[in-house]
Each structure stands twice: as structure tokens, then as C-alpha cells.
Design a protein around this motif. Structure first.
Motif, PDB file in Angstrom:
ATOM      1  N   GLY A  41       0.838  -1.189   0.000  1.00 40.20           N
ATOM      2  CA  GLY A  41       0.000   0.000   0.000  1.00 40.20           C
ATOM      3  C   GLY A  41       0.872   1.236   0.000  1.00 40.20           C
ATOM      4  O   GLY A  41       2.017   1.217   0.453  1.00 40.20           O
ATOM      5  N   ILE A  42       0.325   2.282  -0.579  1.00 41.57           N
ATOM      6  CA  ILE A  42       1.061   3.540  -0.613  1.00 41.57           C
ATOM      7  C   ILE A  42       0.755   4.292   0.689  1.00 41.57           C
ATOM      8  O   ILE A  42      -0.357   4.215   1.213  1.00 41.57           O
ATOM      9  CB  ILE A  42       0.628   4.344  -1.862  1.00 41.57           C
ATOM     10  N   SER A  43       1.737   4.963   1.229  1.00 38.38           N
ATOM     11  CA  SER A  43       1.498   5.674   2.490  1.00 38.38           C
ATOM     12  C   SER A  43       0.686   6.933   2.211  1.00 38.38           C
ATOM     13  O   SER A  43       0.784   7.512   1.127  1.00 38.38           O
ATOM     14  CB  SER A  43       2.824   6.056   3.144  1.00 38.38           C
ATOM     15  N   PRO A  44      -0.128   7.353   3.161  1.00 37.44           N
ATOM     16  CA  PRO A  44      -0.960   8.542   2.954  1.00 37.44           C
ATOM     17  C   PRO A  44      -0.110   9.773   2.641  1.00 37.44           C
ATOM     18  O   PRO A  44      -0.514  10.619   1.850  1.00 37.44           O
ATOM     19  CB  PRO A  44      -1.683   8.715   4.289  1.00 37.44           C
ATOM     20  N   GLU A  45       1.070   9.865   3.209  1.00 36.38           N
ATOM     21  CA  GLU A  45       1.915  11.034   2.977  1.00 36.38           C
ATOM     22  C   GLU A  45       2.382  11.077   1.505  1.00 36.38           C
ATOM     23  O   GLU A  45       2.367  12.124   0.866  1.00 36.38           O
ATOM     24  CB  GLU A  45       3.158  11.022   3.882  1.00 36.38           C
ATOM     25  N   VAL A  46       2.799   9.919   1.002  1.00 37.80           N
ATOM     26  CA  VAL A  46       3.276   9.868  -0.388  1.00 37.80           C
ATOM     27  C   VAL A  46       2.114  10.153  -1.348  1.00 37.80           C
ATOM     28  O   VAL A  46       2.246  10.932  -2.292  1.00 37.80           O
ATOM     29  CB  VAL A  46       3.922   8.502  -0.687  1.00 37.80           C
ATOM     30  N   LEU A  47       0.984   9.555  -1.071  1.00 42.93           N
ATOM     31  CA  LEU A  47      -0.188   9.788  -1.923  1.00 42.93           C
ATOM     32  C   LEU A  47      -0.538  11.279  -1.946  1.00 42.93           C
ATOM     33  O   LEU A  47      -0.800  11.865  -2.999  1.00 42.93           O
ATOM     34  CB  LEU A  47      -1.368   8.960  -1.400  1.00 42.93           C
ATOM     35  N   ALA A  48      -0.521  11.889  -0.792  1.00 44.67           N
ATOM     36  CA  ALA A  48      -0.854  13.317  -0.719  1.00 44.67           C
ATOM     37  C   ALA A  48       0.154  14.143  -1.514  1.00 44.67           C
ATOM     38  O   ALA A  48      -0.206  15.092  -2.217  1.00 44.67           O
ATOM     39  CB  ALA A  48      -0.889  13.777   0.745  1.00 44.67           C
ATOM     40  N   ALA A  49       1.407  13.765  -1.414  1.00 43.70           N
ATOM     41  CA  ALA A  49       2.441  14.512  -2.149  1.00 43.70           C
ATOM     42  C   ALA A  49       2.230  14.372  -3.659  1.00 43.70           C
ATOM     43  O   ALA A  49       2.308  15.347  -4.410  1.00 43.70           O
ATOM     44  CB  ALA A  49       3.835  14.004  -1.753  1.00 43.70           C
ATOM     45  N   LEU A  50       1.917  13.146  -4.100  1.00 43.37           N
ATOM     46  CA  LEU A  50       1.687  12.927  -5.538  1.00 43.37           C
ATOM     47  C   LEU A  50       0.458  13.697  -5.997  1.00 43.37           C
ATOM     48  O   LEU A  50       0.461  14.351  -7.052  1.00 43.37           O
ATOM     49  CB  LEU A  50       1.512  11.428  -5.820  1.00 43.37           C
ATOM     50  N   GLU A  51      -0.601  13.642  -5.213  1.00 40.19           N
ATOM     51  CA  GLU A  51      -1.829  14.366  -5.582  1.00 40.19           C
ATOM     52  C   GLU A  51      -1.597  15.869  -5.548  1.00 40.19           C
ATOM     53  O   GLU A  51      -2.185  16.623  -6.320  1.00 40.19           O
ATOM     54  CB  GLU A  51      -2.982  13.970  -4.660  1.00 40.19           C
ATOM     55  N   ALA A  82       6.277  15.277 -11.650  1.00 44.08           N
ATOM     56  CA  ALA A  82       6.131  13.923 -11.111  1.00 44.08           C
ATOM     57  C   ALA A  82       7.492  13.248 -10.982  1.00 44.08           C
ATOM     58  O   ALA A  82       7.797  12.605  -9.974  1.00 44.08           O
ATOM     59  CB  ALA A  82       5.206  13.101 -12.013  1.00 44.08           C
ATOM     60  N   VAL A  83       8.325  13.406 -12.011  1.00 49.95           N
ATOM     61  CA  VAL A  83       9.646  12.760 -11.989  1.00 49.95           C
ATOM     62  C   VAL A  83      10.505  13.366 -10.867  1.00 49.95           C
ATOM     63  O   VAL A  83      11.205  12.647 -10.132  1.00 49.95           O
ATOM     64  CB  VAL A  83      10.337  12.894 -13.362  1.00 49.95           C
ATOM     65  N   ARG A  84      10.418  14.673 -10.715  1.00 50.06           N
ATOM     66  CA  ARG A  84      11.200  15.308  -9.637  1.00 50.06           C
ATOM     67  C   ARG A  84      10.751  14.808  -8.260  1.00 50.06           C
ATOM     68  O   ARG A  84      11.577  14.496  -7.402  1.00 50.06           O
ATOM     69  CB  ARG A  84      11.040  16.835  -9.707  1.00 50.06           C
ATOM     70  N   LEU A  85       9.430  14.733  -8.091  1.00 44.77           N
ATOM     71  CA  LEU A  85       8.929  14.282  -6.786  1.00 44.77           C
ATOM     72  C   LEU A  85       9.338  12.836  -6.526  1.00 44.77           C
ATOM     73  O   LEU A  85       9.787  12.485  -5.425  1.00 44.77           O
ATOM     74  CB  LEU A  85       7.399  14.442  -6.744  1.00 44.77           C
ATOM     75  N   CYS A  86       9.206  12.005  -7.549  1.00 49.94           N
ATOM     76  CA  CYS A  86       9.605  10.593  -7.372  1.00 49.94           C
ATOM     77  C   CYS A  86      11.088  10.518  -7.023  1.00 49.94           C
ATOM     78  O   CYS A  86      11.497   9.700  -6.186  1.00 49.94           O
ATOM     79  CB  CYS A  86       9.312   9.788  -8.636  1.00 49.94           C
ATOM     80  N   GLY A  87      11.880  11.361  -7.671  1.00 55.40           N
ATOM     81  CA  GLY A  87      13.309  11.392  -7.360  1.00 55.40           C
ATOM     82  C   GLY A  87      13.539  11.736  -5.891  1.00 55.40           C
ATOM     83  O   GLY A  87      14.328  11.078  -5.194  1.00 55.40           O
ATOM     84  N   THR A  88      12.844  12.743  -5.439  1.00 55.48           N
ATOM     85  CA  THR A  88      12.990  13.157  -4.034  1.00 55.48           C
ATOM     86  C   THR A  88      12.573  12.048  -3.077  1.00 55.48           C
ATOM     87  O   THR A  88      13.204  11.807  -2.047  1.00 55.48           O
ATOM     88  CB  THR A  88      12.106  14.401  -3.771  1.00 55.48           C
ATOM     89  N   LEU A  89      11.489  11.358  -3.454  1.00 58.73           N
ATOM     90  CA  LEU A  89      10.963  10.299  -2.578  1.00 58.73           C
ATOM     91  C   LEU A  89      11.702   8.975  -2.769  1.00 58.73           C
ATOM     92  O   LEU A  89      11.433   8.008  -2.043  1.00 58.73           O
ATOM     93  CB  LEU A  89       9.469  10.086  -2.857  1.00 58.73           C
ATOM     94  N   GLY A  90      12.580   8.921  -3.778  1.00 60.76           N
ATOM     95  CA  GLY A  90      13.281   7.664  -4.056  1.00 60.76           C
ATOM     96  C   GLY A  90      12.378   6.601  -4.649  1.00 60.76           C
ATOM     97  O   GLY A  90      12.630   5.403  -4.515  1.00 60.76           O
TER      98      GLY A  90
END
Lengths: 479, 479
Positions: free
Chosen positions: B5-15, B60-68
Motif C-alpha cells: 500500500g502507498i502511504s498517505p503522505e506519499v499519496l498526498a504529495a503525488l496528488e 512527477a519525476v522530480r517528486l519521485c526522485g525526491t521520494l526515491g
């Protein structure tokens, strides 16, 4: 330029690896490798290495790596941008010339492929293909002396790109000695192979900055059974572009060349051969060639096409070649332009490309620049119009001293590049970047592109020993 | 597979970056992105991101990079090698699907180029070209749902490669979001440009491992005014190769397709449509297509060519399409093979290539393998013979359980690869490597090639976040 002498120890080490015949370090022995075909550029070198085998190339590259010697891969030295000569930097590099790697390895007419050493003369490859009733379509003025490895490294163009593409499109495999001396063999004989990264694409057009190409595998085509050639007179460059569009729709894949020549160029052709006369009288000339198998009635196709475009007044005069001798005479005009210019000595030489529809405005702006700002200088516009590629060259007034001509010519070149950049075009449609354009190339790139190009170079040639000064301005080479 | 499952924090960041419409993280919303067209592969993902603009992709790519977070670029999901689905590794990646980047940006009929968002459906691009009386020749079974960005990333092939080349040959420019979120714009509108490294070549065929393609610029061609199609019966595959060679010499550049079909495949075509019947009775069928402008008498060319090859007994039976409806009926047989196989469920699916002259021996050895070692399994041989590309597929006996079929099928695949490797061929002529072939691809490379491929990957995607598991076996991804 001062040429540093090579130390006896280094010379001995190089000779130890390549034999005495494989190394030239005296000025007589090196002379022919230090000046390019055009006579525009001369350089220096510590030594010229002439490996006689792929293993020799590997050994030479390894030794140079150990000694920290920078290397310039060199083929027939027919390039026009000093990609294979060290001009001006006085770095003391060695040239690695591939002329002794000169065998056609395999002609596979059944599969329409040919494998050759990098040092094979292009014409020899064309002949070997023809002997098997095949065509290798790469065709350029220098084909009697340029080498296929150089064609690959510089992604050579020429007069048949319209139909068959540039060197990149004709290459199915490469063999490359990498900067660390390892050999990458990318020959397969396959027409279609989609396994991961297509590594050969890295080396094609990289101008010797990522390795030394030692072998090339190319596509062959059926030798055309029929060729029809016509020399046309047109009222304008706009008409030439409209003609091209219509030819592309009506003759589609059978059109193998569509060259435009401004009528002002005829004087140049006559410098090459005073007997040359234009078959038509018109402001713009077009040399069109169709080719196909024997089963297609090309003559009728061309005659009917020309009748239609003459009715539309796109073409005012047309002469169809009645024999292959007459077709050769038409081509002699086109080829005479290059030769004639060479006889005039230094001149501004470009190979600009723009969107095909922008060719008329490119030529108009360039002519306006020359006539208003550089009176006495002579504009010449000709080129591979079907590719959007125009050689807009400018000859200095007769009698102008070379030093002054070069200074002024350099300023004209800069302004021509400004014109092409304003049209979103390219300063190099086919000649490449080399050492003469690396600054303007680098300055014209986005920072993202610069970073990508630098990343590739650093990843593949981390010590920066492969052709430094070519493509990359010196500061960027080491960054 | 367990989907983390995706964590609520990551989901919120993506949204936060893409909006709620730009992120799906529930199983219903993700379902259609997690299985491929063939039904062979299903994967997992933390979320499916659906950027609506190029800037969205960058963000999106930048955020994914930050989140690993590792990213899988995905187009129409019609690939056959799990290049866009995370099968089996349970890594918890996000899919970045380009379906909302779906505009044709520009059709420049004057210059024969077209620019489109990566998520444009191939058929829409073909339609946009046709509306301007042009042809975009890339043609494959999935064209109604595959996306041009995926075609570029996978270097798609298809039935017209023979004449027009693969996706690589048709692309003049790319726009790519790099692994760090920077945008590289490589659009130019030029047909010929020889400025340094040709960066687009890196991304074409890299299967999403070096960045996310957001835009593609392609070549257009004049729309053919005439098309002639014939369905032929031949005694053998050897005869088919001899026929191809002769067709290439006589019809040269006007041949747009040359497909061979073993007669055993007809049963499959009838699974797609029971009304399908073969127009000829012979062991080997060939579907040949010529196309040209309206000015060439293609019909006569084809009729005379066929008369000649029938006299030589290369062809025993020939049916010329008398209408476009009949031509479509011929093509329906070829297309029915793919559909019919899909209806049979799991089967061994290959896209092998060898030198064209080796096609008969490839098919003979493969059939021998199946008939002697796997009785009851059904060989199917068909493909783009003019490219040396054969789909040698093998159907399990009806009634065999899927688990057993897959185990046996995997063993058959390995043996087929051995056969093709022994012939110096390729295990992937057009489908690519993805996640289903990465081990055999990697094992089949020389150490030099492996090092070069790894060097490129590490240089351009140093954190290994772009489509890990695709092309590179997991161990090599992180090395």
C-alpha cells in the motif's frame, strides 16, 4: 604552430607496438596527414600511427592511454571541419590513421550487406557492391579518397540522401576500439535487431571523440536497372521548392537526387572545366534523377511529370539526358562547383539546413547580407534541396589578400549562422562540427543538451584522450 | 504478488503535484494499467500517475526522485515483453502513464513532418497524416491502442519496415523528461542535421530506462496513390526467399510489404474469424504489397513480375486483389494470426531475426525441435521475411493446464533462442527485451557490450530510478 618533437622513448615504444612502418614522426612522413583536402587547415602531431590490423589499433590505443597521449582518429582526411587535424591547440597529439585497414571483408549479395575495414576507400566499397550487381548508395565528391570509417564517424551525407539516407541510415553494424583499447564488435548481418540500446548510434557521427571505428557493415541495395536524369531551368527558388513537393508526390520513392543550383554558380563550374555550359538559361537550375529497376518505365514517368510542371510554369526549360554520357555531363556541372571553389582558394563554406519550405527565404536573406554588407563578395547557393540542405558559400573578391579574406569571411560565416538559427535551422547539415565550429555549436545548445553531450563523453572517454578539441571546446573537454 | 500500500503522505504529495485526477492508487483505478494486452503479464504498482502536461511529467519525476520512488514509463501497454509492467519483483514502483498527453501538435505537410504528444494513439497520428494527404507508415496490429511514445521507446517495427524502416528510422525529433526532471527538447523540423551526438538515438529503443518520452516528431511520406496486393502460394520457404530476392531486384523500392505465412497458420486465422479462407493452396503463403504514386502502372509491374516467377515455379498460385476490399481480406488473414493466437491463450511467442538467407534453416530447425521433443505442440511460422524477421510461435496442445504449458513453453523458448543464436541471429527483432528477456539478453552479450550498456545507464540514470528491472537483470541495475 610549434610542433613538439617526440621523445625517443615514446617513439621507441610506439614503434615497438606498430613496427617502424607503422609510425611516422618526421615532417616528411607526416606531411600528407597534417593538411586537409580543402587546403584550409593544417595541424601538428607528435606522430602519425598507421596500424595494419585491428589488434594494432587496440595496442596503439592502449599504449597511448598508458603514456597519456591524446589520439586523433583519421581516415581519408577529406573532412571540411578539421575533425581529424589538430589545428591551433598545440597539444602534441598522435594521429591514428586507418589507411592500412583497407580490405572489403565480405560482400553478401544474398542478404544485401557488406562488411569492410574502416580504412576502405568509399569508391572501392561502391565498386565491390557493383561487382555483385548491388548498389552502395553513399555518394559524395570525395568518394575516391574518403574512407568508410570516416564516413561513419562523420555521418556523411551527399547527393543520394534524399532516397537512401545519410551514413547513419546505411550502417547496420560497427566495430570500434574503445578509449581503453577494448574492442566492441557490433557486426550482425541482420536487417532488424531490437535488443536494447543500439550502441552503434553512439559512434556514428561522434567524429572520433568516443573511440576509433575499425570496421563498418553497411546495407546494399539492388543496382538500379534504369536511371533518368534531367537538367531543368526554373524562374525562382520558390518554384524549385514547389517542384520538389510535386516531384515527391508524383515520383515518390524513385527520385534519387534533387539538387538545386543558383545560376550564378556556373562560373565556378567553368573554373573546374572551361568547357562546361549550362543546358538551360534560367535563374535557378535543378538536377533531378530518378532510378529504379528495369521493369518500370521511368522515361515516361519523367516526361509526363515534366510536361505537367512546365504547363504550370514551375519549370521553364528542361533537358532530358539522352545517354549516360549526357547524364554524366549534367553531374559534372554539379561536381564542378566543388572543384571550382577549391580552385578559388579560401572562401566561406557552409552546409546549412532549414525546413525545406524555408529554403527560399534562407537564400534571399543570405544574398541580401552579402550584397549589402560585403559588396564585391560573390554568393553561391546550391545544394541538396530535397533534404533542406543548402551550401551557401561566399567567394572573396579576386585579389583580396588571404588574411583579410579570412577575417571578413569569418564575420560573414557568423552572420550566416545567425540567419539559419533565426529560421530554426542547423549550421551543419552534413559536414559535422570538428574543430572549426565547436564553439558556435556549443554556444548554440541548451544547457540540458550540453550536459547530456558532456555526460556521454565523460562516461565513454573518461580520460578525454579521444580527439580532444573536436566537437567540444577545450574548456568543456576537461570539465 | 503482494502490492504494498502507498502511504498517505506519499499519496498526498503525488496528488499535490498532479491533482486527484492525476493519481490512481486503488486497485480499481489501477487495474487497467497493471495487465498487458496479451494477458500474459500482470504486475503491481504503488500508484499510477497520469500527468496531463509535460510540466506535470517533470514535476512527477522530480517528486519521485525526491521520494526515491522508482518509475515505470507506460504508454498504451500493448508491448509483449513486460517493459511497462512490474512483474514479479514486488518493488513498489509507480507507473507514469502518458495517456493524457494525447494531442497531435503540428502536421507540416509542406515539410513532411508531424509533431505529437507521446500519448497520441498511433492510429490518430496516421489519420492526422492522411487528412493532409500524407502517410505515416508505421503499421502494427496494436495501432488502435498503442501510443507513439511507446513506439519510440520500444523502436516499434511492423509490416512496413521493409520499405520505411522501424520507428527509429521514422523519428526526426524527440522530447524527453530526463531522470532528474529536466526537459530535453530535440524537435527541429529538419530532415538533415549533423550537429554532434544524435541524442535522440539514445532514447529510441531504450524502453523507458533512460527517461520519459513526452513528444515525438516523425517523418511523413506522400500518401501512395496506388496499392497492389497479391496473395501467393509457394512450394517452400526456400522458394519464398528466392522470390523475395527477385522481387527486391525487380520491384525494388515500391515493395511495401513481403509477409510469409506457413500454411499451418490458417487454422489460427480462422480462430479469429471462422469465415477466413486461404486464397491459395500451398505449403507456404506470401502476401506481397507494392505501393507508389498514381503515375506508375503498378498493376502491370506486378502482373509481369508474377508471370515471370510462376514460369520459374517459385510461385505456384497467385491471386491479385481486384479491389481494396479484397486486399483488406488478404490482410485480414495476416492480422487474424495474431488475434487467433491471443484466443488460444498462453503460447510461446517469439520475434526472431536471422540473415534473410537463413530463414528456411531457422524454420526447419525450429519445427524439428517442436515435432521431435514436444509432440502435440503446434508450430506456427510467419513474419516479415523481407526483414529476416520470423514469428516462430508454438501453441500448447489443447487441454494442457496453463501452469504446465508455461513451464514447457519456457523450455521451448530457450531452445528456440539457442537455434537463433547458433545462426548468429537476434532473439528480438522488434518486440524488445523488457522484463521477460532481460536475463537471456544480458547473458548473450559480450562483456564489452555489457560494460557499454551499463555505462550508459549509469551515466544517464545514476540513481537507477527509471524502469528498473527492464532491460537489466536486477543485479546489474544496481551495480
Amino acid at each position: 604552430m610549434t610542433i613538439h618533437g617526440i621523445s625517443p622513448e615514446v617513439l621507441a615504444a610506439l614503434e615497438g607496438v606498430l613496427g617502424r612502418n607503422g609510425v611516422a614522426a618526421d615532417s616528411d612522413g607526416m606531411a600528407k596527414y597534417l593538411g586537409d583536402w580543402s587546403g584550409d587547415h593544417h595541424g601538428g602531431a607528435l606522430a602519425v600511427l598507421k596500424p595494419a590490423s585491428v589488434a594494432d589499433v587496440q595496442a596503439a590505443v592502449r599504449l597511448c592511454g598508458t603514456l597519456g597521449l591524446a589520439m586523433i582518429p583519421q581516415g581519408g582526411n577529406t573532412g571540411l571541419v578539421a575533425g581529424a587535424i589538430d589545428i591551433g591547440t598545440d597539444r602534441g597529439m598522435v594521429i591514428i590513421n586507418t589507411e592500412r585497414l583497407n580490405k572489403v571483408r565480405l560482400v553478401d549479395a544474398d542478404n544485401f550487406t557488406l562488411q569492410a575495414d574502416a580504412g576502405c576507400i568509399l569508391q572501392h566499397i561502391k565498386d565491390a557492391a557493383e561487382n555483385q550487381d548491388c548498389l552502395f548508395p553513399l555518394a559524395l565528391g570525395a568518394q575516391g579518397s574518403c574512407q568508410i570509417g570516416g564516413n561513419a564517424a562523420s555521418n556523411a551525407g551527399g547527393v543520394n540522401v534524399l532516397r537512401y539516407g545519410m551514413a547513419r541510415d546505411l550502417i547496420v553494424g560497427l566495430e570500434v576500439v574503445l578509449p581503453d583499447g577494448e574492442l566492441w564488435s557490433g557486426f550482425s548481418g541482420l536487417r532488424k535487431d531490437n535488443r536494447g540500446y543500439d550502441l552503434k548510434q553512439l559512434f556514428i557521427g561522434s567524429e572520433g571523440t568516443l573511440g576509433i571505428i575499425t570496421g563498418v557493415e553497411v546495407k546494399l541495395f539492388p543496382k538500379p536497372g534504369r536511371i533518368e536524369t534531367a537538367y531543368l531551368g526554373l524562374p525562382s527558388f520558390e518554384a524549385a521548392i514547389a517542384l520538389f513537393r510535386q516531384a515527391r508526390r508524383e515520383c515518390s520513392d524513385l527520385m534519387s537526387a534533387f539538387e538545386i543550383i543558383g545560376s550564378e554558380c556556373m562560373e565556378l563550374a567553368r573554373l573546374a572545366d572551361p568547357k562546361i555550359t549550362a543546358p538551360v538559361t534560367a535563374p535557378v537550375h535543378v538536377l533531378i534523377e530518378l532510378s529504379s529497376s528495369g521493369a518500370i518505365d521511368l522515361r515516361t514517368l519523367l516526361v509526363e511529370f515534366l510536361a505537367g510542371v512546365m504547363e504550370q510554369h514551375l519549370v521553364t526549360d528542361a533537358v532530358l539526358a539522352e545517354s549516360s554520357a549526357q547524364a554524366r555531363a549534367f553531374w559534372a556541372i554539379r561536381e564542378g562547383l566543388v572543384e571550382g571553389q577549391a580552385k578559388r582558394g579560401y572562401h566561406v563554406r557552409t552546409d546549412l539546413s532549414v525546413r525545406i519550405s524555408d529554403i527560399p527565404v534562407l537564400i534571399a536573406r543570405a544574398r541580401h547580407l552579402v550584397s549589402t554588407e560585403h559588396p564585391g563578395w560573390i554568393s553561391q547557393a546550391y545544394g541538396h534541396a530535397g533534404d533542406g540542405n543548402i551550401h551557401f558559400n561566399v567567394l572573396p573578391p579576386r585579389g583580396l589578400g588571404e588574411t583579410e579574406a579570412r577575417t571578413r569571411g569569418s564575420a560573414i560565416t557568423t552572420k550566416l549562422y545567425d540567419i539559419v538559427n533565426a529560421l530554426g535551422g542547423s549550421i551543419s547539415a552534413e559536414h559535422g562540427i570538428g574543430r572549426t565550429r565547436q564553439r558556435v555549436y556549443w554556444d548554440g545548445m541548451s544547457s540540458v543538451q550540453r550536459r547530456l553531450v558532456g555526460t556521454l563523453k565523460n562516461a565513454l572517454d573518461p580520460n578525454g584522450l579521444m580527439n580532444p578539441g573536436c566537437l567540444f571546446p577545450p574548456a568543456e573537454t576537461v570539465s
